[in-house]
Design an enzyme around this catalytic site. Structure first.
Site, PDB file in Angstrom:
ATOM      1  N   GLY A 172       0.554   0.704  -1.643  1.00 57.49           N
ATOM      2  CA  GLY A 172      -0.157  -0.369  -0.968  1.00 57.49           C
ATOM      3  C   GLY A 172      -0.970   0.246   0.147  1.00 57.49           C
ATOM      4  O   GLY A 172      -2.154   0.543   0.004  1.00 57.49           O
ATOM      5  N   ARG A 210      -7.538   5.884  -2.269  1.00 61.16           N
ATOM      6  CA  ARG A 210      -8.714   5.446  -3.027  1.00 61.16           C
ATOM      7  C   ARG A 210     -10.002   6.026  -2.455  1.00 61.16           C
ATOM      8  O   ARG A 210     -10.953   6.276  -3.178  1.00 61.16           O
ATOM      9  CB  ARG A 210      -8.822   3.920  -3.000  1.00 61.16           C
ATOM     10  CG  ARG A 210      -7.973   3.225  -4.010  1.00 61.16           C
ATOM     11  CD  ARG A 210      -8.278   1.741  -4.045  1.00 61.16           C
ATOM     12  NE  ARG A 210      -7.476   1.081  -5.056  1.00 61.16           N
ATOM     13  CZ  ARG A 210      -6.828  -0.053  -4.867  1.00 61.16           C
ATOM     14  NH1 ARG A 210      -6.875  -0.659  -3.709  1.00 61.16           N
ATOM     15  NH2 ARG A 210      -6.132  -0.588  -5.841  1.00 61.16           N
ATOM     16  N   GLY A 225      -2.187  -5.351  -8.043  1.00 63.17           N
ATOM     17  CA  GLY A 225      -1.031  -4.879  -7.291  1.00 63.17           C
ATOM     18  C   GLY A 225       0.211  -4.550  -8.090  1.00 63.17           C
ATOM     19  O   GLY A 225       1.325  -4.792  -7.632  1.00 63.17           O
ATOM     20  N   ASN A 239       6.563   7.142   4.889  1.00 66.21           N
ATOM     21  CA  ASN A 239       6.539   6.590   6.252  1.00 66.21           C
ATOM     22  C   ASN A 239       7.680   5.599   6.490  1.00 66.21           C
ATOM     23  O   ASN A 239       7.728   4.921   7.509  1.00 66.21           O
ATOM     24  CB  ASN A 239       5.180   5.956   6.588  1.00 66.21           C
ATOM     25  CG  ASN A 239       4.835   4.781   5.693  1.00 66.21           C
ATOM     26  OD1 ASN A 239       5.648   4.337   4.884  1.00 66.21           O
ATOM     27  ND2 ASN A 239       3.622   4.271   5.821  1.00 66.21           N
ATOM     28  N   TRP A 269       7.129  -0.526   4.052  1.00 69.82           N
ATOM     29  CA  TRP A 269       6.076  -1.239   3.333  1.00 69.82           C
ATOM     30  C   TRP A 269       5.025  -1.530   4.410  1.00 69.82           C
ATOM     31  O   TRP A 269       5.023  -2.607   5.029  1.00 69.82           O
ATOM     32  CB  TRP A 269       6.618  -2.543   2.750  1.00 69.82           C
ATOM     33  CG  TRP A 269       7.591  -2.362   1.631  1.00 69.82           C
ATOM     34  CD1 TRP A 269       8.947  -2.298   1.732  1.00 69.82           C
ATOM     35  CD2 TRP A 269       7.284  -2.224   0.250  1.00 69.82           C
ATOM     36  NE1 TRP A 269       9.503  -2.120   0.493  1.00 69.82           N
ATOM     37  CE2 TRP A 269       8.506  -2.070  -0.441  1.00 69.82           C
ATOM     38  CE3 TRP A 269       6.079  -2.206  -0.465  1.00 69.82           C
ATOM     39  CZ2 TRP A 269       8.552  -1.914  -1.814  1.00 69.82           C
ATOM     40  CZ3 TRP A 269       6.141  -2.039  -1.833  1.00 69.82           C
ATOM     41  CH2 TRP A 269       7.365  -1.906  -2.495  1.00 69.82           C
ATOM     42  N   GLU A 326       2.778  -4.702   5.050  1.00 74.23           N
ATOM     43  CA  GLU A 326       3.580  -5.868   5.456  1.00 74.23           C
ATOM     44  C   GLU A 326       4.121  -5.712   6.872  1.00 74.23           C
ATOM     45  O   GLU A 326       4.173  -6.692   7.631  1.00 74.23           O
ATOM     46  CB  GLU A 326       4.718  -6.086   4.456  1.00 74.23           C
ATOM     47  CG  GLU A 326       4.281  -6.651   3.114  1.00 74.23           C
ATOM     48  CD  GLU A 326       3.558  -5.650   2.230  1.00 74.23           C
ATOM     49  OE1 GLU A 326       2.847  -6.093   1.323  1.00 74.23           O
ATOM     50  OE2 GLU A 326       3.711  -4.422   2.448  1.00 74.23           O
TER      51      GLU A 326
END
Length: 203
Positions: free
Chosen positions: A25, A32, A47, A101, A104, A107
């Site tokens: 994510g 990208r 996703g 890391n 998520w 979020e």
């Protein structure tokens, strides 16, 4: 380290005909932009996280003479992490790079900025290299950017391999800034659904 430091180090080591699979994510938002190869795959716009390792195994078995590198966030890696066993059993010559890391992060950013608290979106900074080694894969944990070039070289020379690279949670991706974690009241999917129903009624 910043995810872009990791991505630049990967890009520096890629062969001209490399196959890149990016997954995640927050990390995908960086990948990208920063990663390119002869062939590039990622989860796409809907996703479907977790495609990185399975796609990488398939690509490396189909194209064993080309570099196949999976660049994935730790959250997306978790979907199919057990497939490192598949990679070892089938001697799939891929390199998996996990940007770790412990979150998520899209979020986490959304919860912090919108609600001032974080619930259920922080992960442990688990030692994925130790997990991969338990299955017989060459694996290293990388904590400092100066360790990256040599670690990538060793991993590429000993595929299948995994690098577990610690990255910062302070880097805010473009997807986090755009509010990707928000679920709006009116989604584009509703438009697609109506168009599909319309088409089916008239065909």
């Amino acid at each position: 380290m910043h995810p872009n430091v990791l991505i630049a180090a990967i890009q520096e080591k890629l062969a001209p005909d490399a196959v890149i699979i990016a997954d995640g994510g927050d990390f995908l938002s960086f990948a990208r932009v920063g990663l390119s190869g002869a062939n590039y795959l990622d989860p796409g716009s809907l996703g479907c996280l977790g495609i990185g390792v399975p796609f990488g195994i398939a690509a490396s078995l189909a194209l064993p003479d080309r570099q196949v590198v999976v660049a994935t966030g730790d959250g997306s890696f978790g979907f199919n992490a057990i497939e490192v066993d598949t990679a070892v059993r089938h001697r799939a010559p891929l390199l998996i790079v996990v940007a770790n890391n412990g979150a998520w992060q899209i979020e986490v950013y959304d919860q912090e900025s919108s609600y001032g608290r974080v619930v259920g979106t922080q992960l442990r900074s688990s030692d994925y290299a130790a997990m991969a080694r338990a299955f017989g894969m060459h694996a290293e944990r990388v904590e400092h950017s100066e360790q990256l070039p040599a670690a990538i070289d060793r991993a590429l020379a000993n595929r299948p391999a995994l690098l577990d690279v610690l990255v910062t949670t302070d880097a805010v991706s473009s997807d986090a800034k755009s509010g990707l974690a928000w679920v709006p009241d009116l989604q584009p999917l509703a438009t697609w659904d109506e168009a599909e129903r319309n088409w089916r009624r008239h065909s």
